[in-house]
Write a protein that holds these residues in place. Sequence first.
Motif, PDB file in Angstrom:
ATOM      1  N   GLN A  97       0.851  -1.293  -0.104  1.00 41.47           N
ATOM      2  CA  GLN A  97      -0.071   0.097   0.079  1.00 41.47           C
ATOM      3  C   GLN A  97       0.896   1.335  -0.149  1.00 41.47           C
ATOM      4  OE1 GLN A  97      -2.597  -0.574   3.519  1.00 41.47           O
ATOM      5  NE2 GLN A  97      -4.256  -0.205   2.142  1.00 41.47           N
ATOM      6  N   MET A  98       1.817   1.297   0.628  1.00 41.11           N
ATOM      7  CA  MET A  98       2.775   2.539   0.678  1.00 41.11           C
ATOM      8  C   MET A  98       3.531   2.724  -0.432  1.00 41.11           C
ATOM      9  SD  MET A  98       4.409   1.652   4.842  1.00 41.11           S
ATOM     10  CE  MET A  98       5.502   2.954   4.743  1.00 41.11           C
ATOM     11  N   GLU A  99       4.024   1.556  -0.982  1.00 40.36           N
ATOM     12  CA  GLU A  99       4.685   1.517  -2.496  1.00 40.36           C
ATOM     13  C   GLU A  99       3.707   2.178  -3.445  1.00 40.36           C
ATOM     14  OE1 GLU A  99       5.952  -2.375  -2.940  1.00 40.36           O
ATOM     15  OE2 GLU A  99       7.913  -1.945  -1.860  1.00 40.36           O
ATOM     16  N   ASN A 100       2.493   1.726  -3.681  1.00 37.02           N
ATOM     17  CA  ASN A 100       1.307   2.003  -4.453  1.00 37.02           C
ATOM     18  C   ASN A 100       0.873   3.584  -4.242  1.00 37.02           C
ATOM     19  OD1 ASN A 100       0.957  -0.410  -5.595  1.00 37.02           O
ATOM     20  ND2 ASN A 100      -0.670  -0.942  -4.206  1.00 37.02           N
ATOM     21  N   THR A 101       0.987   4.072  -2.791  1.00 40.16           N
ATOM     22  CA  THR A 101       0.920   5.554  -2.488  1.00 40.16           C
ATOM     23  C   THR A 101       1.987   6.332  -3.430  1.00 40.16           C
ATOM     24  OG1 THR A 101      -0.466   4.979  -0.659  1.00 40.16           O
ATOM     25  CG2 THR A 101       0.405   7.164  -0.950  1.00 40.16           C
ATOM     26  N   GLU A 102       3.191   5.841  -3.002  1.00 40.89           N
ATOM     27  CA  GLU A 102       4.306   6.556  -3.457  1.00 40.89           C
ATOM     28  C   GLU A 102       4.302   6.831  -5.139  1.00 40.89           C
ATOM     29  OE1 GLU A 102       6.502   8.687  -1.891  1.00 40.89           O
ATOM     30  OE2 GLU A 102       5.466   8.252  -0.213  1.00 40.89           O
ATOM     31  N   ASP A 103       3.834   5.536  -5.694  1.00 42.46           N
ATOM     32  CA  ASP A 103       3.630   5.495  -7.191  1.00 42.46           C
ATOM     33  C   ASP A 103       2.609   6.519  -7.657  1.00 42.46           C
ATOM     34  OD1 ASP A 103       4.771   4.319  -9.846  1.00 42.46           O
ATOM     35  OD2 ASP A 103       2.571   3.251  -9.735  1.00 42.46           O
ATOM     36  N   GLU A 104       1.505   6.420  -6.922  1.00 43.61           N
ATOM     37  CA  GLU A 104       0.272   7.398  -7.404  1.00 43.61           C
ATOM     38  C   GLU A 104       0.741   8.903  -7.022  1.00 43.61           C
ATOM     39  OE1 GLU A 104      -4.367   7.823  -6.100  1.00 43.61           O
ATOM     40  OE2 GLU A 104      -2.979   6.485  -5.075  1.00 43.61           O
ATOM     41  N   LEU A 105       1.577   9.002  -6.049  1.00 47.58           N
ATOM     42  CA  LEU A 105       2.124  10.602  -5.985  1.00 47.58           C
ATOM     43  C   LEU A 105       2.951  10.927  -7.154  1.00 47.58           C
ATOM     44  CD1 LEU A 105       2.340  10.620  -2.328  1.00 47.58           C
ATOM     45  CD2 LEU A 105       0.910  12.116  -3.565  1.00 47.58           C
ATOM     46  N   TYR A 106       3.748   9.890  -7.506  1.00 53.97           N
ATOM     47  CA  TYR A 106       4.763  10.141  -8.665  1.00 53.97           C
ATOM     48  C   TYR A 106       4.119  10.470  -9.704  1.00 53.97           C
ATOM     49  CZ  TYR A 106       8.442   9.118 -12.144  1.00 53.97           C
ATOM     50  OH  TYR A 106       9.067   9.083 -13.276  1.00 53.97           O
ATOM     51  N   GLN A 107       3.114   9.638 -10.146  1.00 56.23           N
ATOM     52  CA  GLN A 107       2.262   9.701 -11.508  1.00 56.23           C
ATOM     53  C   GLN A 107       1.737  11.069 -11.339  1.00 56.23           C
ATOM     54  OE1 GLN A 107       2.686   7.649 -14.051  1.00 56.23           O
ATOM     55  NE2 GLN A 107       4.043   6.419 -12.898  1.00 56.23           N
ATOM     56  N   ILE A 108       0.963  11.344 -10.549  1.00 54.41           N
ATOM     57  CA  ILE A 108       0.494  12.859 -10.307  1.00 54.41           C
ATOM     58  C   ILE A 108       1.455  13.839 -10.730  1.00 54.41           C
ATOM     59  CG2 ILE A 108      -0.788  14.443  -9.020  1.00 54.41           C
ATOM     60  CD1 ILE A 108      -2.132  12.031  -7.328  1.00 54.41           C
ATOM     61  N   ARG A 109       2.648  13.779  -9.938  1.00 54.46           N
ATOM     62  CA  ARG A 109       3.571  14.936 -10.238  1.00 54.46           C
ATOM     63  C   ARG A 109       3.998  14.706 -11.739  1.00 54.46           C
ATOM     64  NH1 ARG A 109       5.749  19.345  -7.526  1.00 54.46           N
ATOM     65  NH2 ARG A 109       7.701  19.843  -8.458  1.00 54.46           N
TER      66      ARG A 109
END
Length: 150
Positions: A97-109
């Motif tokens: 879940q933590m990795e998915n959140t970081e990936d989601e934030l990266y994709q948004i950026r």
Amino acid sequence: MKTNKLVLILIFLLSIHSFGQSQMEEKKEQIRTLKVGFITNELALTTDEATKFWPIYNAYDDKQFEIRHQKMKAFKQRMGADLDQMSEKDASSLLAQMENTEDELYQIRKKFVANLKGILPSVKIIKLKKAEDDFNRKLLQQYRNKGPRK
């Protein structure tokens, strides 16, 4: 008589809660105003650039905040338990879940930067990242200097 007291207590508690929320919203708005001024100044945005930039930036910033707030709240709840007692399966799930959140934030950026490329020169986009970091550092330093209010 008990009903009247109960109603008064409920009204009092709700007013305290709403007052706390309004103070929190006011602080958030003050920080946002300072951030707008700081970034506008640091990037030396023209009127045309600012007009196009701020709606995109605010949408990005709101989405980023929403993701962090929701996900971190969920993480804190799961991590609130004794970590030494957490099973390997639960730990793997939380880590995913933590990795998915970081990936989601990266994709948004990444999408945000792509949207900015049509509005700002690359140099200003790089300066934006520095300005955000500088602003956050300055805000944290001010908080440390003031300390928590009692």
